[in-house]
Each structure stands twice: as structure tokens, then as C-alpha cells.
Design a protein around this motif. Structure first.
Motif, short mmCIF file in Angstrom:
data_model
loop_
_atom_site.label_atom_id
_atom_site.label_comp_id
_atom_site.label_asym_id
_atom_site.label_seq_id
_atom_site.Cartn_x
_atom_site.Cartn_y
_atom_site.Cartn_z
N LYS A 153 12.03 9.40 -5.54
CA LYS A 153 10.88 9.01 -5.97
C LYS A 153 10.59 7.56 -6.36
CE LYS A 153 9.22 13.36 -6.77
NZ LYS A 153 7.96 13.77 -6.19
N LYS A 154 11.53 6.89 -6.01
CA LYS A 154 11.62 5.25 -6.21
C LYS A 154 10.86 4.82 -4.91
CE LYS A 154 15.51 4.79 -9.11
NZ LYS A 154 16.84 4.22 -9.17
N ASP A 155 10.09 3.39 -5.11
CA ASP A 155 9.47 2.92 -4.02
C ASP A 155 10.26 2.16 -3.18
OD1 ASP A 155 10.08 0.68 -5.65
OD2 ASP A 155 8.27 -0.02 -5.63
N GLN A 156 9.84 1.58 -2.09
CA GLN A 156 10.62 0.89 -1.17
C GLN A 156 11.77 1.86 -0.27
OE1 GLN A 156 11.85 -2.77 -2.78
NE2 GLN A 156 9.70 -3.72 -2.55
N ASN A 157 11.69 2.92 -0.07
CA ASN A 157 12.45 3.79 0.69
C ASN A 157 11.98 3.80 2.15
OD1 ASN A 157 14.08 4.28 -1.64
ND2 ASN A 157 12.96 6.25 -2.19
N VAL A 158 12.85 4.14 2.96
CA VAL A 158 12.85 4.34 4.34
C VAL A 158 13.57 5.64 4.81
CG1 VAL A 158 13.08 3.36 6.63
CG2 VAL A 158 12.57 1.92 4.78
N PHE A 159 12.91 6.48 5.78
CA PHE A 159 13.62 7.69 6.47
C PHE A 159 13.44 7.31 7.74
CE2 PHE A 159 11.52 8.98 2.38
CZ PHE A 159 12.36 9.51 1.79
N PHE A 160 14.57 7.43 8.39
CA PHE A 160 14.67 7.13 9.91
C PHE A 160 15.24 8.41 10.73
CE2 PHE A 160 17.58 5.21 13.41
CZ PHE A 160 16.42 5.17 14.24
N LEU A 161 14.22 8.79 11.68
CA LEU A 161 14.86 9.84 12.38
C LEU A 161 14.98 9.36 13.87
CD1 LEU A 161 13.26 11.36 10.04
CD2 LEU A 161 12.66 13.13 11.47
N HIS A 162 16.22 9.36 14.52
CA HIS A 162 16.43 9.10 15.83
C HIS A 162 16.49 10.09 16.54
CE1 HIS A 162 19.37 7.77 19.10
NE2 HIS A 162 18.19 7.11 19.37
N PRO A 175 0.76 -1.03 -0.19
CA PRO A 175 0.05 0.11 -0.08
C PRO A 175 0.76 1.25 0.06
CG PRO A 175 0.02 -0.94 2.17
CD PRO A 175 0.81 -2.08 1.29
N ALA A 176 1.97 1.18 0.63
CA ALA A 176 2.95 2.48 0.68
C ALA A 176 4.23 2.29 -0.14
CB ALA A 176 3.30 2.91 2.00
N SER A 177 4.78 3.39 -0.78
CA SER A 177 5.90 3.54 -1.37
C SER A 177 7.13 3.87 -0.62
CB SER A 177 5.72 4.51 -2.70
OG SER A 177 4.78 4.09 -3.51
N ARG A 178 6.87 4.51 0.65
CA ARG A 178 7.86 4.85 1.39
C ARG A 178 7.42 4.79 2.69
NH1 ARG A 178 5.18 8.99 -0.77
NH2 ARG A 178 5.99 8.40 -3.00
N GLU A 203 4.54 15.35 2.83
CA GLU A 203 3.41 15.23 1.95
C GLU A 203 3.43 15.91 0.70
OE1 GLU A 203 0.81 13.18 1.90
OE2 GLU A 203 1.66 11.94 3.83
N GLU A 204 3.91 17.31 0.90
CA GLU A 204 4.25 18.40 0.10
C GLU A 204 5.10 17.91 -1.05
OE1 GLU A 204 5.34 23.09 -0.60
OE2 GLU A 204 5.01 22.29 1.60
N PHE A 205 6.12 17.44 -0.57
CA PHE A 205 7.51 17.12 -1.34
C PHE A 205 7.08 16.02 -2.41
CE2 PHE A 205 10.86 14.66 -2.54
CZ PHE A 205 12.09 15.50 -2.63
#
Length: 933
Positions: free
Chosen positions: A202-211, A44-47, A248-250
């Protein structure tokens, strides 16, 4: 020479016993070589954007404040409108590394990591980051590198701030979180001007991690109920709100971004974590965005009986609790990457807003991924076990595996999704149990080998003591020579049989050591069988009643010590019993003042084990009081001893200087605490004084006189100065009280010698350490020396556990080292805390060195008695070592075994150090030769 060889062999045997627990209990459960498993349906999600607020408690986020308003209005609106929420139950150890590994890799703390590094997991492991197309991480240098290091390829990018920013004395630790949010904003802005980066994003299966480490740092420095901690939560909430809007804007509001907000662990009210208290194990979990259920309103009472729903005013919103490792498969499912290969997490379907088919396929992939681990583990064990000895896990044999898999596939094809999901859950449960079964397959076999070696070694030491000190030596007879040859051939035969068995099984090298060690040990025991025979023959001439009395008391004493490792209050009971010794032994009538002093000292010291280990508020005034008490006791002694012994002027000046130094060190914690309270940081002068005090603590006593009590006073003042700098409360009083008891013990042992009629007794005031270097072979052991040895072991244990439990990370308070440093550094901080634990240990060791000198005690023979006592205790703790439960339970079981096993090594190394500390003198200036009366 034979004694040196005996000690070297004993040291080697104990090192083997010590290492054995890591092969028996703490080998890595991770396996490699599995095929990746992912759902075949589109995700369901790309990122995915993962935000981990380090050290955030569930109640601190969910519970409204006193006026009924929330501290995190944006996250509260997510719970009430756009997302799903629950409690993530962390499995202890509640520390940052294992928490993040569970979140991102899906497995719990690798227990073999107990003996390895702190910042990085010691074995390779797969993670959501590794399976993703790209992962960008921002945060702490303590956490991010381990996921970049473990990733295959070059697709995990980390951005960290300098480690120096993790400062507990910082004016505002929330700036760590502000840095992360600012860096992510700059990253997204720069991507608009970087076509290559934009293409990757813009590709799928990306992760952003904020610690986000600010909440944890403020919790340690100011406690979780502080304004700093709570305001940091508000900052994080506003930062997440702004970040979601930017993301969301990006991505042009494409609705393909999933968000996960959680924490790695909580925190106790006193600002620590590591154990299993609910405040540490309950962390928040909020999930929203693509593929996630929006808020579900409920009217019926929910299944949770912990009372938190009412306390948090969330009774009307569906709560979905998970185990921390379940979050990894949830994230994998949302963006369609394979589940981490070593994950043991179970996908929490209640969070997914997708078709039943998607849920069933995802659960099937999850089950196969866990089953693959089971298959590899079973194959490994089957390969190294003889076929007729191999016992497979009966609930998941190869036929049963095929049956489960085929049935699940058929149910999915028939669109019986609920039944398929239920079957997959059952399969996962059996596979996880089977993993544990094969992981512990050899444990009983290895444990028996080590116990056999343990009992053999202890028996041999007892026989050596009897042979040396019971006048049982006799010339060898022809019969002995014949039986000796028979024993030798039996030993060779046993070695060959065991060796061949291990070779056929292709066992690891360490297995050969553990299984073959009992052979030479028991060979040595049986070789001394004649000694035991002679003892039985001469029983009529032995004081059997007295011997059995000592044996019964010693057995009770050892059991008391074992129990005291788990219940510190037993040390109080033990000290209360020890206080009666002068009354029971008849010493009271001969030395009333010293006996009364002994009773009072024991009772004063008995109060410390009753004090709480954790949850204590800092009380810097008690540190000042401890400094004043140390100065008062020192002044009192110098005044009382001025007529009995003559001190050289330079020695007198040195002691006065040390007393002034103690006064300064008693003030430094107050000054440091005040400065940190005002958020002015650690004063440089205080830091210089602290480190110079630590560096000189073992050197300054070498400048003092070697007269018995003068040298002990110098050692006491030097160690007390360091201990004060490492104290935050009542524990600062422990060294003065312990030293007072040790002083009385030295004096009362003189009276005990007199009552036993031992000749050669000297006045303590005339003894000089430098003139009593060789104290071996002065006299043979007496039954009363067993009592002295036990007292020594008891005081060693009291020195370790009198003011706390070093096994508990939960009881570690960073405030103890603030006089030395405030920037987070686990190794330096751990080293300083360990030195704080060792200081009372050195005081006891120096006292025992003094007793050996004053009572003409054979240190060689004494060592054998202590060896027997420590080995009997170690055998207890070997059976109590565990690799499950909380970090407190695991760490306690290991440390108890390690402490007792290390006692022999400590005794040899520290006895050498304390011998130098008491008898050696360094001259920095010329002194006139003194003639003492």
C-alpha cells in the motif's frame, strides 16, 4: 634454451598487447559518488507495473495479421484509447542483459562487460529498482538476479522458475509466461491474508516487474513468423489484460498505478538477435495509467518517414519514439524516485500528462543527474593529470556549468517552462559529450605507446630472422661494445623519465607496462643494428628482384587477409588466386594431376565464403550428404592405398569403426530434428551419442597407426563426426572439402621440393609421424618457405571464417547444438560453437605438421615468419578496434584483433596438441610388430 626464452618473452609481449585493448578501449564508463536527483513535486503514480516481453518485435505486436485483425486486442485498445505508444529504439548489442540494463538502469551496455560475465553486469550500478521503496520481480533466473544483487538494502524480491524450464525443445515455451502470470495472481491473493505484505504494497514508490521469456524462446526455437511465436503474443495480451484488472481491483481502483509494456530487443526472421537489424532494434512501447497521456488523435502527417505507421494502420494515433535508456527516467518520474545515478536517458515528456512546472522540474533534475556524472568524471581526470597538461572540455567548463544551472533555475522561477526545458536538453547534450571526452582522454597516449612497442617487436623478429638465415653473423667489435653501453644508459634514462612522469600523474599500474615496454624492445632492435648494416653491405650478392617480388606478394596477401576479415568474399578471391599457383610456378608441367586437383579443391572451397552467414534455413539433408561424402572419400582412399601400404588388422578395424561412427553421426541430426519438429524433445540416445562422440574425438585417433595418411584419415573421421552433430546445413560440407584440399597440398609440396632440388625427399606413403619427432634445425629457410608460411596463415583464416563469422552473436543459431542440449545455457552452447569453429583449425594444423615432416622444414624458423605476418595484421586491427556502434561492430573489431593476437598462442599450444595427435599412439591391446617395406 635461448629459443625457449625468446618464445616465452614473445608470449609475454603478445599477452600485454592483447590486454592493452581492454585498458584503451574497454574500461567502464560508469562513475560513482554522485548525489541522487529527483523532482521536488509530488509524482502522479504511487506504483508502477513494468512488463517486458523478451524478444518481442515492434511489428509483431503492432502489425495486423493477414485478415486485418490484431494479435493483441487489449494492448491495441490501450493504444487507441487509454495510453500513449511508440517505438523504443534499442542500442545494440540487442541482447537480454544490456537491454534490461538500459530499460531499468538507464545506461547502455558497459563495454568492459565484453570480457566479463554474461548474466550479470561486471560493475555496480544504480537502477529504478534500487531507488524504489520495494520491487517485486517474477521471471527468468538469467535476468532478475543481477538487479537484486546490485540493489542496496533488501527491498528487491525475486521469484524465478528453474533454469531447466528454458528449453528450446519444450512442447510449449509460452508456459514460462503462464507461470509468471499465475505467480503474480497467487502473490496478490496471499497479500490479502498477510498484513505485513499488504502494508508494504500500500506504500508509494513500489515497482512490480514481470519478465516474460516465452516469446523469445519460441522465436529462437520456431522463428518469429511461426504460429508458436504469434500465439504466445496473444497469450501475453490476455495475461496483461487480466493482470491489470486484478491490480486495479486490489488497489480499489485508486487510479495511482502506471503501466509500462515494452521489450528488451527484437529478433530477426531467422530467430537470432545481437546485431543492429531493424527487426532487432525496434521494440514496442506502451505506457498508460496514472500520469500518462491518453491516446492522442492526429490528422496531420507525422514526422516519421519509415513507413511503419501505414503498415501498422496507426496513422491517426500520435506516435512517440524514444531511446531505450529514456524509459528509466520516465519510470522514475512517474513514481517520484530519484533518477538512476548512472542513467544517460532523457525524459520523454510527450508521455507525461502533468503540469508544465512538473515537466520543467523533472527535466531539470534529469539534467543535474547527468551533469553530476560529468563533474565526477572531470574531477577524476583532473586529479590524475598534471595541471599544465590538463585540457578541460571547452563547452562545459566550471563557469559554463554554473551559468547553465543558474539560468535554468531562473527560467523555472519565472515560469518560462518551455525555455527551461530547452536549456536543460542542451545541458544534457553537452554533459554526455563531455563524459565521452574524459572517458577517452588517455586513449591517444596509450595507443601510441602500444604501437611503438608493436613496431619495435616486429622489427626485432625480422632482424632475428635475417641474422639467423642470411649468414650475417659476425664477431662483436670494440665499437659495438661502446655503442652497446651507450644504448644501455639511454634505455635506463628513458625508463627513469617515463617512470617519474607516470608516478607524478598517479597512473594505474597497467600504464607503466604499456609505456615502459617499448624501451627494452627498441633497445634490442638498436642493439642488432649491425645486422642491418651487414645486410646493406651484402646487397649485391642477394637476389634482390626475387626478394622484392616475394615482399610485394606478401604485402598484397596480408592486405587481402585483413580485408577478408570484414568481407568474407575476399577469401573467395584469395582462393581463386591460390588456385593459379601451380600454373604460375611451373608445377603444372611436372605434376598435372595434382595441379588440377589443387585448382579444383581451391575453387570448391571458394564457394563457402560466398554463402550467407545468417538467415539460412536449416537443411538437415545437407548434413546427411556431408556424412556420405566423408565416407565416400575415406573409402576411396583406403581402396587406393591398399597396395602401397600395409595396415594391421586392428588398425583396419578401427578405421572401419570410425566410418560406421560417422554414418551414425550423419543420421543423428536428422533424427533429432524430426523429434523436435514433433515436439517430442531431444531423444536421450541421441544426446548420449553426441556427448560420447565429443568426448572421444581427440582420443580415438591416438589408437590408430602413425603412418602419415592413416593417422590423418583417423583424425579427419573423428573430427568430422563431431562437426556433423554441430551442423544444420551446408556448412557440414566444409571439413570434407577443406580436408581434400589439405591432402592435395601435402602431395603438391613434395613436387615443389623436387623442383627446388632439395635432397632427402621421401615417399609420403613411407613416412611415419613417430619417426619424425625432432624436425628442428634440419635446414635453413628459403624464400619459398615464406610462401608456405603465408599459405598456412591463409588457410587458418579460411578455417575460422570459411563458414561464418564467430564475432557475430547474430549469426549464432541455437539449433546447431540441439543434438547435445536444448535447455538454454549460454556457456555450454558457446563452448560447443567455439569447438565447431576450432575443428577446421585443427585440420589445418595437422596438415602443417605433416608438411613440416615431409619437407624437412624448420618449425622454429617457420614460427618466426608466421609471427611477423600475424603481428603486421594485428597492427592493422589495433587501429580498427572500436567501442561504439552495434554489437556486431564492437564484437567484430575485438574478435578480429583477438584472433590475430591469439594466433601466436594458438600456434604454440595447438602445434603441441597436433604433434601429440599425429605422432603419439595409445595401445589398448597388444599388436604384433609390423615390418613395412
Amino acid at each position: 634454451m635461448r629459443m625457449i626464452m625468446f618464445f616465452l618473452v614473445g608470449l609475454l609481449v603478445h599477452v600485454i598487447f592483447f590486454i592493452s585493448i581492454f585498458d584503451i578501449y574497454f574500461t567502464s564508463p560508469l562513475v560513482h559518488g554522485m548525489a541522487p536527483q529527483a523532482s521536488p513535486l509530488p509524482p502522479p503514480a504511487s506504483r508502477l507495473l513494468l512488463v517486458v516481453a523478451d524478444g518481442l518485435r515492434a511489428d509483431s505486436l503492432y502489425k495486423p495479421d493477414a485478415n486485418g485483425s490484431t494479435r493483441a486486442p487489449y494492448l491495441r485498445s490501450v493504444m487507441e484509447e487509454t495510453g500513449s505508444w511508440g517505438v523504443s529504439h534499442t542500442r545494440v548489442p540487442t541482447e537480454s542483459r544490456p537491454g534490461h540494463v538500459a530499460l531499468i538502469a538507464g545506461f547502455y551496455e558497459d563495454v568492459s562487460a565484453v570480457a566479463k560475465g554474461w548474466k550479470e553486469n561486471p560493475v555496480e550500478f544504480d537502477s529504478v529498482f534500487n531507488e524504489s521503496r520495494h520491487t517485486w520481480c517474477w521471471g527468468s533466473p538469467d535476468i532478475l538476479p543481477m538487479f537484486a544483487k546490485g540493489a542496496s538494502g533488501d527491498h528487491v524480491y525475486t521469484y524465478t522458475y528453474p533454469a531447466e524450464r528454458e528449453d528450446f525443445a519444450s512442447t510449449d515455451a509460452s508456459r514460462l509466461d503462464t507461470w509468471v502470470f499465475d505467480e503474480v495472481k497467487l502473490f496478490l491473493q496471499s497479500a490479502r491474508e498477510n498484513s505485513s505484505l499488504m502494508s508494504s504494497l500500500k506504500k508509494d514508490q513500489n515497482v512490480f516487474f514481470l519478465h516474460l521469456l516465452g516469446i523469445d524462446t519460441n522465436g529462437h526455437a520456431h522463428r518469429p513468423m511461426s504460429q508458436e511465436y504469434l500465439e504466445n503474443i496473444r497469450l501475453v495480451d490476455s495475461g496483461v489484460k487480466e493482470l491489470v484488472s486484478m491490480v486495479e481491483e486490489f488497489f480499489d481502483n485508486d487510479g495511482r498505478t502506471a503501466y509500462v509494456f515494452t521489450s528488451d530487443h527484437g529478433m530477426t526472421n531467422w530467430g537470432s538477435h545481437g546485431a543492429g537489424h531493424p527487426s532487432e532494434t525496434l521494440t514496442p512501447l506502451l505506457v498508460w495509467g496514472a500520469g500518462v497521456h491518453t491516446a492522442q488523435r492526429v490528422t496531420e502527417p507525422q514526422k516519421y518517414s519509415d513507413g511503419y505507421l501505414q503498415e501498422w494502420q496507426l496513422e491517426g494515433l500520435r506516435r512517440v519514439d524514444v531511446n531505450q535508456a529514456d524509459i528509466a527516467p520516465l519510470m522514475s518520474s512517474l513514481i517520484g524516485v530519484p533518477f538512476p545515478l548512472n542513467s544517460v536517458g532523457v525524459l520523454p515528456l510527450q508521455y507525461l500528462n502533468n503540469s508544465d512546472q512538473f515537466k520543467a522540474e523533472s527535466m531539470y533534475s534529469n539534467a543535474i543527474q547527468i551533469l553530476e556524472q560529468f563533474k565526477v568524471k572531470m574531477a577524476q581526470k583532473k586529479e590524475t593529470t598534471l595541471s599544465f597538461l590538463f585540457t578541460p572540455y571547452h563547452l562545459l567548463t566550471e563557469s559554463r556549468q554554473a551559468e547553465f544551472i543558474n539560468k535554468a533555475r531562473v527560467l523555472i522561477q519565472l515560469e518560462e517552462y518551455e525555455e527551461a526545458i530547452s536549456l536543460c536538453r542542451s545541458l544534457m547534450g553537452h554533459a554526455l559529450e563531455g563524459l565521452s571526452y574524459y572517458h577517452t582522454y588517455d586513449r591517444f597516449f596509450l595507443g601510441c605507446s602500444v604501437v611503438l612497442g608493436f613496431t619495435g617487436w616486429t622489427s626485432y623478429v625480422v632482424l632475428v630472422i635475417l641474422k639467423t638465415h642470411a649468414s650475417l653473423r659476425r664477431p662483436p667489435t670494440p665499437t659495438d661494445q661502446v655503442s652497446g653501453k651507450t644504448l644501455w644508459w639511454m634505455g635506463v634514462g628513458a625508463t627513469l623519465l617515463i617512470g617519474m612522469f607516470l608516478i607524478i600523474q598517479r597512473s594505474p599500474v597497467t600504464y607503466y607496462i604499456y609505456c615502459l615496454l617499448p624501451v627494452p624492445v627498441w633497445y634490442s632492435v638498436l642493439k642488432e643494428f649491425g645486422t642491418l648494416t651487414d645486410l646493406v653491405r651484402s646487397y649485391s650478392s642477394l637476389p634482390l628482384g626475387k626478394c622484392f617480388g616475394y615482399f610485394a606478394l606478401l604485402t598484397f596477401g596480408i592486405e587481402l587477409l585483413v580485408v577478408s576479415f570484414f568481407h568474407r568474399a575476399m577469401l573467395t578471391v584469395g582462393l581463386a588466386v591460390l588456385s593459379l599457383w601451380p600454373l604460375l610456378s611451373g608445377l603444372y608441367s611436372k605434376a598435372k594431376f595434382r595441379s588440377v586437383s589443387w585448382v579444383l579443391c581451391c575453387l570448391f572451397l571458394a564457394t563457402f565464403p560466398m554463402m550467407p552467414v545468417v538467415g539460412r534455413e536449416p537443411n538437415i539433408h545437407m548434413v546427411t550428404c556431408a556424412g556420405i561424402l566423408s565416407l565416400f572419400v575415406s573409402t576411396l582412399y583406403l581402396w587406393s592405398a591398399r597396395k602401397r601400404t600395409t595396415l594391421h588388422l586392428t588398425d583396419r578395424y578401427l578405421l572401419i569403426f570410425q566410418m560406421l561412427h560417422v554414418a551414425v553421426c550423419a543420421y543423428v541430426p536428422t533424427s533429432t530434428h524430426s523429434s523436435l519438429q514433433l515436439k517430442q524433445g531431444l531423444p536421450l540416445l541421441n544426446q548420449i551419442i553426441s556427448w560420447s562422440t565429443l568426448g572421444s574425438s581427440l582420443f580415438v585417433p591416438l589408437l590408430s597407426s602413425t603412418r602419415l595418411f592413416h593417422r590423418l584419415l583417423s583424425i579427419f573421421l573423428s573430427l568430422t563426426a563431431t562437426y556433423l552433430l554441430l551442423s544444420t546445413g551446408s556448412e557440414a560440407l566444409f571439413p570434407p572439402v577443406l580436408s581434400w584440399l589439405m591432402f592435395v597440398w601435402i602431395n603438391i609440396e613434395q613436387e615443389a621440393m623436387l623442383s627446388q632440388g632439395i635432397s632427402g625427399r621421401q615417399e609420403l606413403s613411407t613416412l611415419d609421424f613417430s619417426e619424425n619427432i625432432d624436425i628442428t634445425k634440419i635446414r635453413q629457410l628459403k624464400l619459398d618457405d615464406i610462401r608456405r608460411s603465408y599459405f598456412f596463415v591463409f588457410f587458418i583464416i579460411t578455417a575460422f571464417f570459411g563458414t561464418g563469422n564467430i564475432a557475430s552473436i547474430n549469426s549464432f543459431d541455437p539449433a546447431s547444438v540441439y543434438c547435445f542440449l536444448t535447455v538454454f545455457n549460454p556457456f555450454i552452447m558457446g563452448g560447443l560453437m567455439m569447438w565447431k569453429v576450432i575443428i577446421p583449425f585443427i585440420i589445418v594444423m595437422c596438415t602443417f605438421e605433416t608438411i613440416q615432416v615431409s619437407t624437412q622444414l624448420s618449425s622454429r624458423s617457420l614460427f618466426l615468419i608466421v609471427l611477423v605476418i600475424s603481428d603486421l595484421m594485428a597492427l592493422h586491427f589495433f587501429f580498427l578496434v572500436q567501442d561504439y556502434g552495434s554489437w556486431l561492430d564492437i564484437g567484430t573489431s575485438i574478435s578480429h584483433y583477438v584472433i590475430v593476437m591469439s594466433m601466436t598462442i594458438f600456434l604454440m599450444l595447438l602445434s603441441l596438441m597436433t604433434h601429440i595427435l599425429t605422432s603419439r599412439r595409445v595401445s589398448l591391446w597388444r599388436t604384433r610388430k609390423m615390418h613395412f617395406p
